[in-house]
Scaffold this active site. Structure first.
Site, PDB file in Angstrom:
ATOM      1  N   GLU A  39       0.993  -1.106   0.023  1.00  0.00           N
ATOM      2  CA  GLU A  39      -0.066  -0.065  -0.029  1.00  0.00           C
ATOM      3  C   GLU A  39       1.003   1.226  -0.015  1.00  0.00           C
ATOM      4  OE1 GLU A  39      -2.399  -0.528   3.636  1.00  0.00           O
ATOM      5  OE2 GLU A  39      -3.069  -2.672   2.818  1.00  0.00           O
ATOM      6  N   GLU A  71      -4.590  -6.098   2.820  1.00  0.00           N
ATOM      7  CA  GLU A  71      -3.473  -7.145   3.196  1.00  0.00           C
ATOM      8  C   GLU A  71      -3.208  -8.452   3.074  1.00  0.00           C
ATOM      9  OE1 GLU A  71      -4.602  -4.721   5.179  1.00  0.00           O
ATOM     10  OE2 GLU A  71      -2.893  -3.283   5.361  1.00  0.00           O
ATOM     11  N   PHE A  97       0.257  -5.157  11.666  1.00  0.00           N
ATOM     12  CA  PHE A  97      -0.791  -5.219  10.679  1.00  0.00           C
ATOM     13  C   PHE A  97      -0.792  -6.767  10.128  1.00  0.00           C
ATOM     14  CE2 PHE A  97      -0.547  -0.744   8.977  1.00  0.00           C
ATOM     15  CZ  PHE A  97      -1.082  -0.033  10.125  1.00  0.00           C
ATOM     16  N   HIS A 139       0.593   0.068  16.561  1.00  0.00           N
ATOM     17  CA  HIS A 139       1.667   0.518  15.513  1.00  0.00           C
ATOM     18  C   HIS A 139       2.977   0.380  16.249  1.00  0.00           C
ATOM     19  CE1 HIS A 139      -1.895   2.121  13.652  1.00  0.00           C
ATOM     20  NE2 HIS A 139      -1.151   2.218  12.659  1.00  0.00           N
TER      21      HIS A 139
END
Ligand SMILES: Cc1ncc(C[n+]2csc(CCOP(=O)(O)OP(=O)(O)O)c2C)c(N)n1
Ligand SMILES: Cc1ncc(C[n+]2csc(CCOP(=O)(O)OP(=O)(O)O)c2C)c(N)n1
Ligand SMILES: [Mg+2]
Ligand SMILES: [Mg+2]
Lengths: 334, 319, 334, 319
Positions: A39, A71, A97, A139
């Site tokens: 991405e 994903e 992720f 994250h």
């Protein structure tokens, strides 16, 4: 990293991201089967750490493939492409992720084994790791312990631009799935001398980042730098740390660790992840199993507490293992 | 309809192979010769056969947990598949995979899959690879009705649609996902309507009519090969056996079972071939017997083959 | 398990699945907020081990919720329901399938922490584990090491019907996410005496399944039974194993392990998962860290090799740790 | 249109709060007072405001990484949100969450989410819970255009459709997912067409027209409350700031930016309110100034609040 001294040759100093960028460029130029899928890696952005900058301009939309926010499809496509003759590099922004593409990691990457050796999967997965920018629980993870529990996956965790370039090139050339983890805090001002000539670094070969005699410290990624700075501090008191950077978690260069522990008799593992279920546990258990007699004192793990990563900087700092934590652990066993 | 006679005969033979293979697997499983889980394709032969008949040998398929039929239709060897089911070293996966992981990458068979819906993104990757390598290979992605409720369906097909990848999604709607009536899991009449979410063509066909399947898939394959992107084809069919061998199937209404027995894809195709003058009953009887011999050979091969050594379990993790 | 002896009271002997079935029934009767959500758990099937049998007839479609094949939606819905006043039990058939709902595990379950303590998530996840039925790589994992690396999740791994019932009831009453793992091989003929009276077993309390003096063996789930049978064999040679079943991996009853190791000086951990990244590593590292001085010899891990699970029975058996492997490890340190 | 005057005024105030809050966040971020990532909602105020205006206080929302506007629209406190952004102990999450995890479960705000699309399944769970507890609460699930490409979109909405759960999916199509033009990631004109994959109603509205959003969402909310199941509403809108603060936005064509500036939801609503005789320029000016005071108070609260102790990072893992 390197400091310029009178009489030195002029060398190329590259950052972590630029060193990777060169590796991508060289490997894409070398082998038309290599492509990058992910991405926001294309025309308008160079990736979360700038590592893809310029590649779109050079290789175009045919080989720098921007995907929807999908994903699972992306990782699955990378595996499908790898199984049929291409050499994909799948860019996940952050290791956190991977939860949305975890079936691909747990159950699809194992194709070669499940098919009885029939397929090769020359696939590289990229992901950012680590704390340091207050990116909070979703994250900031590193997930070393979680990743090593997945079978059929090699794991690269570079700590310097030099290593990053050489290891990334090897990862891309490898005929197996490899995940290449880039720590957020290495993207900054840190540089290495990068030779003009091409080089690769084999997966599975540790690097002794500092030689020492009293305590072996095993560290990866950003923690290597914390270990080096702790070593400098302790040196002043006459305590000598040997800092080993395995550079790849799988395969693990056990011998390098055993050799060092034989010399020092003491081991501390510093790893930026919660203690329970950490990669540090694996190193500890391995040394206990195979080099117990070298040990003069308990192995210490310097890890984060068993919590998600907090947001606010003071807590994030508290959470992340640092020099002081390492020095404290060293003192406890010396 | 405008199909060469040889192809019709091939399709008949393929369907019979699948049927007889699966019936034999059922028996061998019941006798304890086949370990693990097996999901049989009996009743759905027309769908895999018609679809694969539209492919070239160098094209790809991705399959599912119910994959034996797809493998045979794509030209897979029954002896090596049977040996794999028996867990033998001569099996397709040297005994490491079993029914849910049969693959023959040389034939473009990219594997059965024990995770429902997991093949959908893989199919997109193979199609992408075909295009990047400059070939005009096409991928058929087989999936079940149940799989169309997975997120991989949405992500995988959307990606293929955006990139106009050469994939044909063959959705085998056999009315059930395990014991769950599939109509309890979505509010649509035709699952092919989901193609609208991606802006790709959709077709619904009688999945028990091998000619209808072949023709629909062929159109989609040609489109895909010409660079015009993916299609979604729903084949309405029925699973005659249980979800897995041993399933008592209490969930199926008796009338439904009766109704679908009348729609048996092989019986109907046999009649049709006779009507068309392609194969007499004698001809089909001969084929049936030939196939029976092949199945016996396959089982003999499996039985006589050695098991792999236990320590060979350590091999094949990495290249 | 129990053998009926002359004069014994008549006791209820229940299998692993029926013991769980009672727990579900009692907890659903006790608390209307408890419900079960999953695939194929309703009218026509009692779940992969029969543990849900009869519940649909009793509680109906309102509380036994059958979903499409949409594990992400199911797990997300369970979390969303837990955060808003319900007490869901989410049934994943096999732990291997968690890959398709892993974002929920890695990044959503941590709601309470991320929200600063504002939410409780009384959620139980069920999943089958283990080898033994030739289910191959995608249906045979245990993933202990992978799961303990996830923060904010308690992990229950019962080894007997008695424990299963008591722990499952505690899991359902717990105000935190708990995963409850049922081993395929326990679903068979194994039974326990199950009292008529209600009981619960607290999470975090180990059970000494056999007392011994020479070597501590830590084992969970099916491996407990292998450890007990190895103990019986070794007893004949005068080697006495103490078998500790922690019953929950998180929280871990470290003290019970330390106490045992203090007595025996030797530790073997048997765990049905590949060695690298196993939960066994965590136990080893913890004992080394906190009870090093009790150790007279290296800690051994008896685990599976670092491969996916093979299909063919001979290889699956080879892959799975067994009595012989355990006995061999014990002999190496005695 | 048949909306009470007070509600119109409330909506205006809410939009101004969001705008001023976000503008201030932008400043404080640039000054280094706010750590981490912040994604601002400037330009999209009408969507969250109109949608939440259709809810009762006991209804729920799930939000996204771009969540400040949703929180304010649902009645969240700006001071506690600002304190959270500053990482303070008085913040909504005691400093543990930051921008991407703001939540106020007492107000039915089930959290911003740093994982794109992750809120979609959670929303279904809250709706299921509402129904099981016998309430008639409704859930609004906010999601971006980019999120509609995730598998959670498919699985989450399908489940809600099958069970007819009381969820309204408000898809805020701001034309971009990070730097990616959203039209490069699907082959449809309207994303609301995806509702067809689930058999639920779809609506496309001008997401910069707060009244249009309110009216569309209200219809869907009433349907959901009456047990008639979920709807998908696409609000066409535009993000004025970068994806995150610091994004140079080289990917946006200048004409596009100009065009959307003219569609500013607040300017247009202000004019409309004047035309309707609801609020004079003086009135709106007064509101703007009041809100400015609130924002100053919120920042003061944030600045003056203490940081949490580092060791408090160890708390709140388990209940
Ligand atoms: C992700 C995942 N969820 C659940 C299962 C268990 N399972 C195996 S087959 C099956 C039903 C599949 O239904 P469908 O896609 O219609 O295929 P069919 O069996 O009808 O051919 C289920 C739920 C699985 N293997 N993978
Ligand atoms: C699963 C996942 N993939 C990627 C990201 C990185 N990311 C954060 S926001 C974003 C774009 C989201 O786009 P959209 O849903 O349209 O929301 P918008 O930002 O436009 O409000 C991306 C890709 C993420 N947070 N989670
Ligand atoms: Mg089906
Ligand atoms: Mg967007």
């Amino acid at each position: 990293m390197a400091i310029f001294k009178e009489g030195d040759e002029i060398v190329r100093e590259l950052s972590f991201s630029l060193a990777q960028n060169e590796a991508f460029d060289e490997e894409m130029a070398r082998d038309p089967r290599v492509f990058i899928i992910g991405e926001d890696i294309g025309e308008h952005w160079g990736g979360p750490m700038g590592q893809f900058r310029g590649l779109f301009a050079k290789y175009g939309a045919e080989r720098i493939l921007e995907t929807p926010i999908s994903e699972t499809a992306m990782m699955g496509a990378a595996i499908g492409a790898a199984a049929t003759g291409m050499r994909p590099v799948a860019a996940m922004m952050f290791v956190d992720f991977l939860g949305v593409a975890a079936d691909e990691l747990l159950n699809q990457l194992q194709m070669r084994y499940m098919f009885g050796g029939k397929t090769t999967l020359p696939l590289t997965i990229l992901a950012g790791i680590g704390t340091g920018v207050s990116a909070a629980a979703q994250h900031s993870k590193s997930l070393f312990g979680w990743l090593i529990a997945i079978k059929g996956l090699k794991i690269v965790v570079p700590s310097t631009p030099y290593d990053a370039k050489g290891l990334l090139k090897s990862a891309i050339r490898e005929d197996n799935p490899v995940i290449f983890l880039s720590h957020k805090m290495l993207g900054g001002r840190l540089t290495s001398e990068i030779p003009d000539e091409e080089y690769t670094i084999p997966l599975g070969k540790a690097d002794i980042k500092r030689e020492g005699t009293d305590v072996t410290v095993v560290a990866t990624a950003f923690m290597v730098h914390r270990a080096l700075s702790a070593a400098a501090t302790l040196q002043e008191e006459g305590i000598s740390l040997e800092v080993i950077d395995p550079r790849t978690l799988v395969p693990l260069d056990k011998q390098a660790i055993f050799d060092s522990v034989r010399k020092t008799g003491r081991l501390v593992i510093i790893s930026e992840e919660p203690r329970t279920g950490s990669w540090a546990a694996e190193v500890s258990a391995t040394v206990v199993e195979e080099a117990f007699d070298y040990l003069d004192s308990p192995i210490k793990r310097v890890c984060a507490p068993d919590t998600p990563v907090p947001f606010t900087p003071g807590q994030e700092k508290f959470w992340t293992p640092d020099e002081d934590d390492l020095i404290k652990a060293v003192r406890e066993i010396i | 309809m405008n199909i060469e006679k040889d192809r019709l005969i091939d399709m008949y033979r393929t369907m019979v192979r699948i049927r007889q293979f699966e019936e034999r697997v059922s028996k061998e499983f019941a006798s304890g010769n086949i370990p693990g889980f097996v999901h049989l394709y009996i009743g759905e032969e027309a769908s895999g056969t018609g679809a694969c008949a539209a492919l070239r040998p160098d094209d790809y398929i991705t399959s599912t947990h119910r994959g034996h039929g797809h493998v045979i239709a794509k030209g897979g060897r029954m002896d090596r598949m049977m040996a794999e089911l028996f867990g033998k070293k001569t099996g397709y996966c040297k005994g490491k995979g079993g029914s849910m992981h049969i693959a023959d990458t040389d034939l473009g068979i990219l594997g059965a899959n024990g995770i429902v819906g997991a093949g959908i993104p893989l199919a997109g990757g193979a199609a992408l690879s075909a295009r990047m390598r400059g070939t005009d290979q096409v991928v058929i992605c087989f999936l079940g009705d149940g799989a169309s409720n997975r997120g991989t369906f949405h992500e995988g097909i959307n990606l293929a649609a955006v990139w106009q990848l050469p994939v044909v999604y063959v959705l085998e709607n056999n009315l059930y996902a395990e014991k769950t009536r599939i109509s309890d899991t979505y509010k649509l009449t035709n699952l092919s309507d989901r193609a609208g979410a991606f802006g790709i063509p959709e077709v619904t066909v009688d999945g028990n009519d091998v000619i209808a399947v072949y023709e629909a898939v062929q159109v989609a394959v040609e489109k895909a090969r010409a660079g015009e992107g993916p299609s979604l084809i729903e084949c309405k069919t029925y699973r005659i056996h249980g979800h897995f061998e041993g399933d008592p199937q209490t969930y199926k209404p008796a009338e439904e079972v009766e109704e679908w027995k009348k729609k048996d894809p092989i019986d109907n195709f046999r009649k049709r071939l006779a009507d068309m003058g392609v194969l007499t009953d004698e001809d089909t009887g001969a084929i049936d017997r030939e196939v029976a011999g092949e199945i016996d050979d396959a089982v003999r091969f499996a039985v006589e083959s050695p098991f792999p050594a236990p320590e060979e379990a350590l091999e094949d993790v990495f290249a």
